[in-house]
Design a protein around this motif. Structure first.
Motif, mmCIF file in Angstrom:
data_model
loop_
_atom_site.group_PDB
_atom_site.id
_atom_site.type_symbol
_atom_site.label_atom_id
_atom_site.label_comp_id
_atom_site.label_asym_id
_atom_site.label_seq_id
_atom_site.Cartn_x
_atom_site.Cartn_y
_atom_site.Cartn_z
ATOM 1 N N MET A 31 -6.893 -111.177 80.443
ATOM 2 C CA MET A 31 -6.168 -111.163 79.173
ATOM 3 C C MET A 31 -7.001 -110.533 78.059
ATOM 4 S SD MET A 31 -3.170 -112.462 79.704
ATOM 5 C CE MET A 31 -2.587 -112.948 78.095
ATOM 6 N N ASN A 32 -8.296 -110.785 78.086
ATOM 7 C CA ASN A 32 -9.168 -110.179 77.074
ATOM 8 C C ASN A 32 -9.216 -108.666 77.237
ATOM 9 O OD1 ASN A 32 -11.123 -110.244 74.926
ATOM 10 N ND2 ASN A 32 -12.707 -109.903 76.468
ATOM 11 N N ALA B 299 -6.864 -106.723 78.599
ATOM 12 C CA ALA B 299 -5.578 -106.166 78.170
ATOM 13 C C ALA B 299 -5.455 -106.159 76.648
ATOM 14 C CB ALA B 299 -4.443 -106.966 78.793
ATOM 15 N N SER B 300 -5.960 -107.200 75.988
ATOM 16 C CA SER B 300 -5.883 -107.257 74.528
ATOM 17 C C SER B 300 -6.729 -106.172 73.880
ATOM 18 C CB SER B 300 -6.334 -108.635 74.044
ATOM 19 O OG SER B 300 -6.394 -108.689 72.631
ATOM 20 N N THR C 138 -0.120 -108.689 74.410
ATOM 21 C CA THR C 138 -0.432 -109.629 75.485
ATOM 22 C C THR C 138 0.460 -110.871 75.421
ATOM 23 O OG1 THR C 138 -2.212 -110.454 74.052
ATOM 24 C CG2 THR C 138 -2.808 -108.896 75.780
ATOM 25 N N GLY D 210 3.834 -109.726 76.785
ATOM 26 C CA GLY D 210 3.706 -109.485 78.221
ATOM 27 C C GLY D 210 3.595 -110.779 79.009
ATOM 28 N N SER D 211 2.791 -111.722 78.515
ATOM 29 C CA SER D 211 2.661 -113.016 79.182
ATOM 30 C C SER D 211 3.971 -113.801 79.149
ATOM 31 C CB SER D 211 1.544 -113.828 78.521
ATOM 32 O OG SER D 211 1.433 -115.105 79.114
ATOM 33 N N TRP E 257 -4.751 -117.140 76.704
ATOM 34 C CA TRP E 257 -4.346 -116.516 75.440
ATOM 35 C C TRP E 257 -4.550 -117.491 74.280
ATOM 36 C CZ3 TRP E 257 -1.272 -116.991 71.216
ATOM 37 C CH2 TRP E 257 -0.966 -115.829 70.513
ATOM 38 N N THR F 262 -2.587 -117.744 82.410
ATOM 39 C CA THR F 262 -2.571 -116.686 81.386
ATOM 40 C C THR F 262 -2.274 -117.259 80.006
ATOM 41 O OG1 THR F 262 -0.238 -116.234 81.874
ATOM 42 C CG2 THR F 262 -1.889 -114.945 83.062
ATOM 43 N N ASP G 288 -4.093 -103.455 72.722
ATOM 44 C CA ASP G 288 -3.679 -103.995 71.425
ATOM 45 C C ASP G 288 -4.838 -104.095 70.448
ATOM 46 O OD1 ASP G 288 -1.678 -104.783 69.776
ATOM 47 O OD2 ASP G 288 -1.556 -106.844 70.486
ATOM 48 N N GLY H 298 -3.176 -109.946 69.580
ATOM 49 C CA GLY H 298 -2.501 -110.709 70.622
ATOM 50 C C GLY H 298 -1.018 -110.459 70.737
#
Length: 273
Positions: A106-107, A109-110, A121, A124-125, A43, A39, A114, A118
């Motif tokens: 990740m993409n 979720a971003s 994310t 969160g990461s 990112w 992850t 958001d 970033g």
């Protein structure tokens, strides 16, 4: 002040990267958990080359991505010994599949949470990485691959990142600014519209109101004439009288029995005869 906290984030997290690489090479293992590495490098790649920010943050993201590549070397080089239950031939395909799934996750979720940025994310990461560090410490039953310096540098870097977000000079929410996002402002209520027909004022042409009044008057007159005609017919009907030699017929079985009605009818017949 916000710039100071951003620089502090870069310095402390960079120190954590350097210590992770140094400890992994020295102890022949990897210091960052594998899922956290997947992850994290996703990112860094996203915000260093795909959607890079402006200013010094872009440079920091590129430096961190290079450090992630060095951590990835320790994961590939010494990772097989950390998973004895996994076949040696399956380790690299499993790691490749993990990296292939981490980037689109990740993409997604971003973009969804958001608006392509970033911040959420990253936090969160980072939170998941802290939990995975503790899980790896419990699984190895030793501090192999980790150190107090790594934990302290990561803690200070996270604190500076949190303070940098709190002291952001432009804290206005971004939600609703993206083309795919729904606006959060309330929509005005739709007022009901009354459809009013215009009144025809043409001279010599009756309006709808006058026509309705005429129709109502015609119904009243027709109802009254019907009642009058029924009353006239009832008054004009001949009524038999006793002087004409007959008696009025008794009502049919009103308040009596069938037998009494027949007996009364037979007596009337005898008298008439």
């Amino acid at each position: 002040m916000n710039t100071v906290f951003l620089l502090g984030t870069g310095v402390f997290w960079t120190a954590a990267y350097v210590l992770l690489i140094r400890t992994g090479l020295r102890e022949h293992t990897f210091g960052m958990p594998v899922v956290a590495f997947a992850t994290n490098i996703s990112w860094e790649f996203m915000f260093a080359f795909v959607r890079p920010p402006s200013g010094v943050t872009h440079v920091i993201n590129i430096v961190w991505f290079c450090f992630d590549l060095a951590i990835g070397y320790t994961v590939v080089r010494h990772g097989r010994s950390e998973f004895p239950y996994l076949s040696g031939r399956l380790y690299l395909p499993a790691l490749t599949a993990l990296l292939a799934l981490a980037y689109p996750g990740m993409n997604f979720a971003s973009e969804q949470f958001d608006e392509g940025a970033g911040t959420i994310t990253a936090f969160g990461s980072n939170l998941a990485m802290s939990a995975m560090f503790l899980a790896m410490l419990a699984a190895r039953r030793s501090a192999r691959g980790q150190s107090l310096g790594i934990a302290l540098a990561k803690l200070l870097g996270t604190a500076c990142a949190s303070l940098a977000m709190l002291t952001d000079p432009d804290p206005a929410p971004r939600y609703g600014s993206a083309p795919h996002a729904l606006p959060l402002r309330r929509l005005p209520r739709a007022r009901p519209r009354l459809s009013v027909r215009p009144v025809d004022r043409t001279p010599g042409r009756p309006s709808l109101t006058s026509m309705s009044a005429l129709a109502a008057g015609w119904q009243e007159r027709s109802a009254g004439s019907t009642m009058v005609s029924w009353g006239t017919a009832a008054a004009a009907a001949p009524v038999p009288s006793e002087a004409a030699g007959g008696r009025r017929p008794a009502p049919a079985a009103v308040g009596g029995r069938k037998g009494e009605h027949r007996h009364a009818g037979s007596e009337d017949g005898r008298e008439a005869g």
